[in-house]
Design an enzyme around this catalytic site. Structure first.
Site, PDB file in Angstrom:
ATOM      1  N   THR A  11       0.819  -1.216   0.000  1.00 21.66           N
ATOM      2  CA  THR A  11       0.000   0.000   0.000  1.00 21.66           C
ATOM      3  C   THR A  11       0.855   1.269   0.000  1.00 21.66           C
ATOM      4  OG1 THR A  11      -1.503   1.261   1.438  1.00 21.66           O
ATOM      5  CG2 THR A  11      -0.110  -0.320   2.529  1.00 21.66           C
ATOM      6  N   ASP A  12       0.268   2.361  -0.471  1.00 19.75           N
ATOM      7  CA  ASP A  12       0.980   3.643  -0.419  1.00 19.75           C
ATOM      8  C   ASP A  12       1.120   4.154   1.023  1.00 19.75           C
ATOM      9  OD1 ASP A  12      -1.696   4.324   0.015  1.00 19.75           O
ATOM     10  OD2 ASP A  12      -1.819   5.782  -1.618  1.00 19.75           O
ATOM     11  N   GLU A  13       0.356   3.553   1.947  1.00 22.63           N
ATOM     12  CA  GLU A  13       0.395   4.043   3.334  1.00 22.63           C
ATOM     13  C   GLU A  13       1.736   3.797   4.016  1.00 22.63           C
ATOM     14  OE1 GLU A  13      -2.972   3.143   5.731  1.00 22.63           O
ATOM     15  OE2 GLU A  13      -4.355   3.351   4.056  1.00 22.63           O
ATOM     16  N   TYR A  56      -1.656  -0.810  11.178  1.00 24.98           N
ATOM     17  CA  TYR A  56      -1.840  -1.438   9.856  1.00 24.98           C
ATOM     18  C   TYR A  56      -0.674  -1.097   8.933  1.00 24.98           C
ATOM     19  CZ  TYR A  56      -3.203  -1.717   4.965  1.00 24.98           C
ATOM     20  OH  TYR A  56      -3.185  -1.960   3.608  1.00 24.98           O
ATOM     21  N   LYS A  85       2.432  -3.418   7.264  1.00 23.52           N
ATOM     22  CA  LYS A  85       2.631  -3.552   5.817  1.00 23.52           C
ATOM     23  C   LYS A  85       4.051  -3.108   5.451  1.00 23.52           C
ATOM     24  CE  LYS A  85       0.161  -4.616   2.994  1.00 23.52           C
ATOM     25  NZ  LYS A  85      -0.192  -5.968   2.429  1.00 23.52           N
TER      26      LYS A  85
HETATM   27  P1  NAD Z   1      -9.617  -7.364   2.557  1.00 24.45           P
HETATM   28  O1  NAD Z   1      -9.580  -7.140   4.031  1.00 24.45           O
HETATM   29  O2  NAD Z   1     -10.863  -7.082   1.804  1.00 24.45           O
HETATM   30  O3  NAD Z   1      -9.225  -8.882   2.230  1.00 24.45           O
HETATM   31  C1  NAD Z   1      -8.201  -9.564   2.890  1.00 24.45           C
HETATM   32  C2  NAD Z   1      -8.340 -11.044   2.603  1.00 24.45           C
HETATM   33  O4  NAD Z   1      -7.241 -11.727   3.255  1.00 24.45           O
HETATM   34  C3  NAD Z   1      -9.632 -11.667   3.160  1.00 24.45           C
HETATM   35  O5  NAD Z   1     -10.192 -12.529   2.199  1.00 24.45           O
HETATM   36  C4  NAD Z   1      -9.170 -12.443   4.374  1.00 24.45           C
HETATM   37  O6  NAD Z   1      -9.976 -13.575   4.664  1.00 24.45           O
HETATM   38  C5  NAD Z   1      -7.763 -12.853   3.957  1.00 24.45           C
HETATM   39  N1  NAD Z   1      -6.870 -13.121   5.103  1.00 24.45           N
HETATM   40  C6  NAD Z   1      -6.677 -12.322   6.179  1.00 24.45           C
HETATM   41  N2  NAD Z   1      -5.818 -12.922   7.034  1.00 24.45           N
HETATM   42  C7  NAD Z   1      -5.435 -14.092   6.462  1.00 24.45           C
HETATM   43  C8  NAD Z   1      -4.554 -15.135   6.846  1.00 24.45           C
HETATM   44  N3  NAD Z   1      -3.879 -15.083   7.991  1.00 24.45           N
HETATM   45  N4  NAD Z   1      -4.409 -16.193   6.017  1.00 24.45           N
HETATM   46  C9  NAD Z   1      -5.102 -16.247   4.846  1.00 24.45           C
HETATM   47  N5  NAD Z   1      -5.954 -15.307   4.446  1.00 24.45           N
HETATM   48  C10 NAD Z   1      -6.128 -14.232   5.229  1.00 24.45           C
HETATM   49  O7  NAD Z   1      -8.392  -6.528   1.997  1.00 24.45           O
HETATM   50  P2  NAD Z   1      -8.214  -5.766   0.613  1.00 24.45           P
HETATM   51  O8  NAD Z   1      -8.712  -4.377   0.759  1.00 24.45           O
HETATM   52  O9  NAD Z   1      -8.727  -6.622  -0.480  1.00 24.45           O
HETATM   53  O10 NAD Z   1      -6.621  -5.686   0.529  1.00 24.45           O
HETATM   54  C11 NAD Z   1      -5.869  -6.735  -0.075  1.00 24.45           C
HETATM   55  C12 NAD Z   1      -4.407  -6.371  -0.096  1.00 24.45           C
HETATM   56  O11 NAD Z   1      -4.209  -5.181  -0.835  1.00 24.45           O
HETATM   57  C13 NAD Z   1      -3.817  -6.113   1.297  1.00 24.45           C
HETATM   58  O12 NAD Z   1      -2.521  -6.648   1.316  1.00 24.45           O
HETATM   59  C14 NAD Z   1      -3.789  -4.600   1.401  1.00 24.45           C
HETATM   60  O13 NAD Z   1      -2.768  -4.174   2.250  1.00 24.45           O
HETATM   61  C15 NAD Z   1      -3.502  -4.232  -0.036  1.00 24.45           C
HETATM   62  N6  NAD Z   1      -3.962  -2.887  -0.438  1.00 24.45           N
HETATM   63  C16 NAD Z   1      -5.252  -2.512  -0.223  1.00 24.45           C
HETATM   64  C17 NAD Z   1      -5.699  -1.266  -0.673  1.00 24.45           C
HETATM   65  C18 NAD Z   1      -7.135  -0.828  -0.483  1.00 24.45           C
HETATM   66  O14 NAD Z   1      -7.495   0.258  -0.900  1.00 24.45           O
HETATM   67  N7  NAD Z   1      -8.040  -1.641   0.074  1.00 24.45           N
HETATM   68  C19 NAD Z   1      -4.806  -0.410  -1.314  1.00 24.45           C
HETATM   69  C20 NAD Z   1      -3.474  -0.818  -1.490  1.00 24.45           C
HETATM   70  C21 NAD Z   1      -3.077  -2.069  -1.068  1.00 24.45           C
HETATM   71  O1  TDX Z   2     -16.815   6.099   7.902  1.00 21.76           O
HETATM   72  C1  TDX Z   2     -15.754   6.578   7.485  1.00 21.76           C
HETATM   73  N1  TDX Z   2     -15.645   7.924   7.336  1.00 21.76           N
HETATM   74  C2  TDX Z   2     -14.513   8.530   6.874  1.00 21.76           C
HETATM   75  O2  TDX Z   2     -14.469   9.763   6.756  1.00 21.76           O
HETATM   76  C3  TDX Z   2     -14.615   5.752   7.144  1.00 21.76           C
HETATM   77  C4  TDX Z   2     -14.698   4.260   7.315  1.00 21.76           C
HETATM   78  C5  TDX Z   2     -13.486   6.371   6.664  1.00 21.76           C
HETATM   79  N2  TDX Z   2     -13.414   7.720   6.548  1.00 21.76           N
HETATM   80  C6  TDX Z   2     -12.201   8.338   5.973  1.00 21.76           C
HETATM   81  C7  TDX Z   2     -10.880   7.846   6.512  1.00 21.76           C
HETATM   82  C8  TDX Z   2      -9.951   7.962   5.311  1.00 21.76           C
HETATM   83  O3  TDX Z   2      -9.429   9.281   5.223  1.00 21.76           O
HETATM   84  O4  TDX Z   2     -12.191   7.964   4.586  1.00 21.76           O
HETATM   85  C9  TDX Z   2     -10.858   7.716   4.118  1.00 21.76           C
HETATM   86  C10 TDX Z   2     -10.775   6.293   3.585  1.00 21.76           C
HETATM   87  O5  TDX Z   2     -10.904   5.415   4.702  1.00 21.76           O
HETATM   88  P1  TDX Z   2     -10.770   3.830   4.546  1.00 21.76           P
HETATM   89  O6  TDX Z   2     -11.756   3.342   3.540  1.00 21.76           O
HETATM   90  O7  TDX Z   2     -10.790   3.235   5.900  1.00 21.76           O
HETATM   91  O8  TDX Z   2      -9.342   3.682   3.845  1.00 21.76           O
HETATM   92  P2  TDX Z   2      -7.846   4.100   4.272  1.00 21.76           P
HETATM   93  O9  TDX Z   2      -7.702   4.197   5.747  1.00 21.76           O
HETATM   94  O10 TDX Z   2      -7.468   5.275   3.437  1.00 21.76           O
HETATM   95  O11 TDX Z   2      -7.051   2.782   3.782  1.00 21.76           O
HETATM   96  C11 TDX Z   2      -7.414   2.103   2.542  1.00 21.76           C
HETATM   97  O12 TDX Z   2      -6.492   2.416   1.522  1.00 21.76           O
HETATM   98  C12 TDX Z   2      -5.163   1.966   1.668  1.00 21.76           C
HETATM   99  C13 TDX Z   2      -7.424   0.595   2.773  1.00 21.76           C
HETATM  100  O13 TDX Z   2      -8.348   0.276   3.814  1.00 21.76           O
HETATM  101  C14 TDX Z   2      -6.047   0.079   3.092  1.00 21.76           C
HETATM  102  O14 TDX Z   2      -6.079  -1.352   3.177  1.00 21.76           O
HETATM  103  C15 TDX Z   2      -5.118   0.481   1.963  1.00 21.76           C
HETATM  104  O15 TDX Z   2      -3.802   0.118   2.281  1.00 21.76           O
END
Ligand code: NAD
Ligand code: TDX
Length: 342
Positions: free
Chosen positions: A122-124, A158, A162
């Protein structure tokens, strides 16, 4: 590459990647390794051909299981993680266990069997940037977006786990010659995203007649990318990326949270101020912004879904059409937020 393991393939981004591979690469067989935590859902893989996609329910931190699976694959694409910042502030332990120990177990198996490994991050990991209005170059100057040279500076449990997992990968490349690449992507949106996250939480709030919830003033900026574009980027890096390299994935989609909230409300025919301001997130990162020049210029990748407003409308339609997918969890998610004043 005929056989790949996709960890976390029953989660949001992992399942979208599995759909992408099945659709675009008919000669590839996918083994999904997923623990099916609260965030994983078998239904995310519904309708995919059984001879192309196998789901193994298990933990990435399970040495024996991982050893058996990695022994017979060509590549591991590692998505599995605890992924939600707010949860990591309440209980960091599962984040340390899955994101650090789980990654370690996968790395050791890939080292043993000399298997290609792609690490999804992630960019975080880079921390946050000042708002554009506070920068002399208004966000376009040198060092005003993240690149693969930006120093790591994660804020939350988190993002720090990562970041730690990325560093493990780099060490395994340098010390053991692991055939690995890393990608750091910005905020994804699209179908199958858990309703704890910002965009689906607000859409499902409106659908339930609950007022959407904005943290603080909503000035925080996220760089949105459609999850399909993340999938095509990961496939590009997996097949064309240079071993040992890190690629940043982004689609120039910066928006502040208040604007996204208003876009959702307008698209759902609500007054654009029909939301509540709630308690801000502790340590809330201000702004993320990705410079994806390296991925675009060196590997020739381009995002396709760059119209955020239209992608958001499709996402709203998906949650409207798939109420059965999320309704059972809605009450518990909102009760948990309410305990935090959110
Ligand atoms: P998510 O929480 O929707 O999905 C995570 C999945 O991993 C789930 O299916 C869960 O059951 C599985 N999991 C968790 N722990 C596990 C374990 N110990 N063994 C096997 N499976 C396990 O997450 P997401 O938003 O789809 O993110 C997926 C990946 O992408 C993560 O690595 C996250 O850091 C990265 N990422 C997410 C975002 C975003 O915007 N959501 C952005 C950049 C990178
Ligand atoms: O109810 C809400 N109200 C609100 O204002 C929630 C749930 C979030 N927020 C804000 C927090 C953040 O600034 O919205 C923005 C986005 O929040 P999230 O959806 O929780 O995402 P963020 O914390 O930015 O992280 C996401 O992007 C990077 C993913 O969850 C991570 O897994 C990924 O690495």
């Amino acid at each position: 590459m005929k056989n790949i393991i996709v960890t976390g393939g029953a989660g949001f981004i992992g399942s979208n990647f599995v759909h992408y591979v099945v659709k675009n690469h008919p000669d590839v067989h996918v083994t999904v390794l997923d623990k099916l935590t609260y965030a994983g859902n078998e239904a995310n893989l519904a309708g995919l051909p059984k001879d192309r996609v196998e789901l193994v329910v298990g933990d990435i931190a399970d040495f024996e299981l991982v050893d058996q699976l990695v022994a017979k694959t060509d590549a591991v694409v590692h998505y599995a993680a605890e992924s939600h910042n707010d949860n990591s502030l309440k209980d960091p332990f599962p984040f340390v266990q899955t994101n650090l120990i789980g990654t370690y177990v996968l790395l050791e198996a890939c080292r043993k069997y000399k298997v290609r490994y792609h690490h999804v991050s992630t960019d975080e990991v880079y921390g946050d940037l000042p708002l554009r209005e506070d920068l002399p170059g208004h966000g376009e100057g040198e060092g005003e977006k993240f690149t693969d040279k930006t120093p790591y500076n994660p804020s939350s449990p988190y993002s720090s786990t990562k970041a730690g997992s990325d560093l493990l990968v780099r060490a395994w490349v340098r010390s053991f010659g692991l055939q690995a690449t890393i990608s750091n992507c910005s905020n994804n949106y699209g179908p199958y995203q858990h309703i704890e996250k910002f965009i689906p939480r607000q859409i499902t709030n409106v659908l339930m007649g609950i007022k959407p919830k904005l943290y603080g003033e909503g000035k925080n900026v996220r760089d949105w990318i459609h999850t399909n574009d993340h999938s095509s980027a990961v496939w590009t890096i997996l097949t064309k990326g240079e071993i040992g390299e890190t690629y940043l994935i982004g689609a120039d989609g910066e928006e502040d949270n208040k604007t996204v909230m208003e876009m959702i409300l307008t698209a759902m025919s609500q007054p654009k101020d029909a939301y509540d301001h709630v308690t801000d997130r502790a340590g809330h990162d201000l702004r993320y912004a990705i410079d994806s020049t390296k991925l675009r210029e060196e590997l020739g990748w381009q995002p396709e879904f760059t119209n955020f407003e239209s992608g958001l409308k499709d996402t709203i339609q998906w949650y409207t059409d798939n109420k059965d997918w999320w309704i059972a969890e809605k009450e518990a998610v909102e009760n948990s937020y309410a305990k935090n004043g959110q």
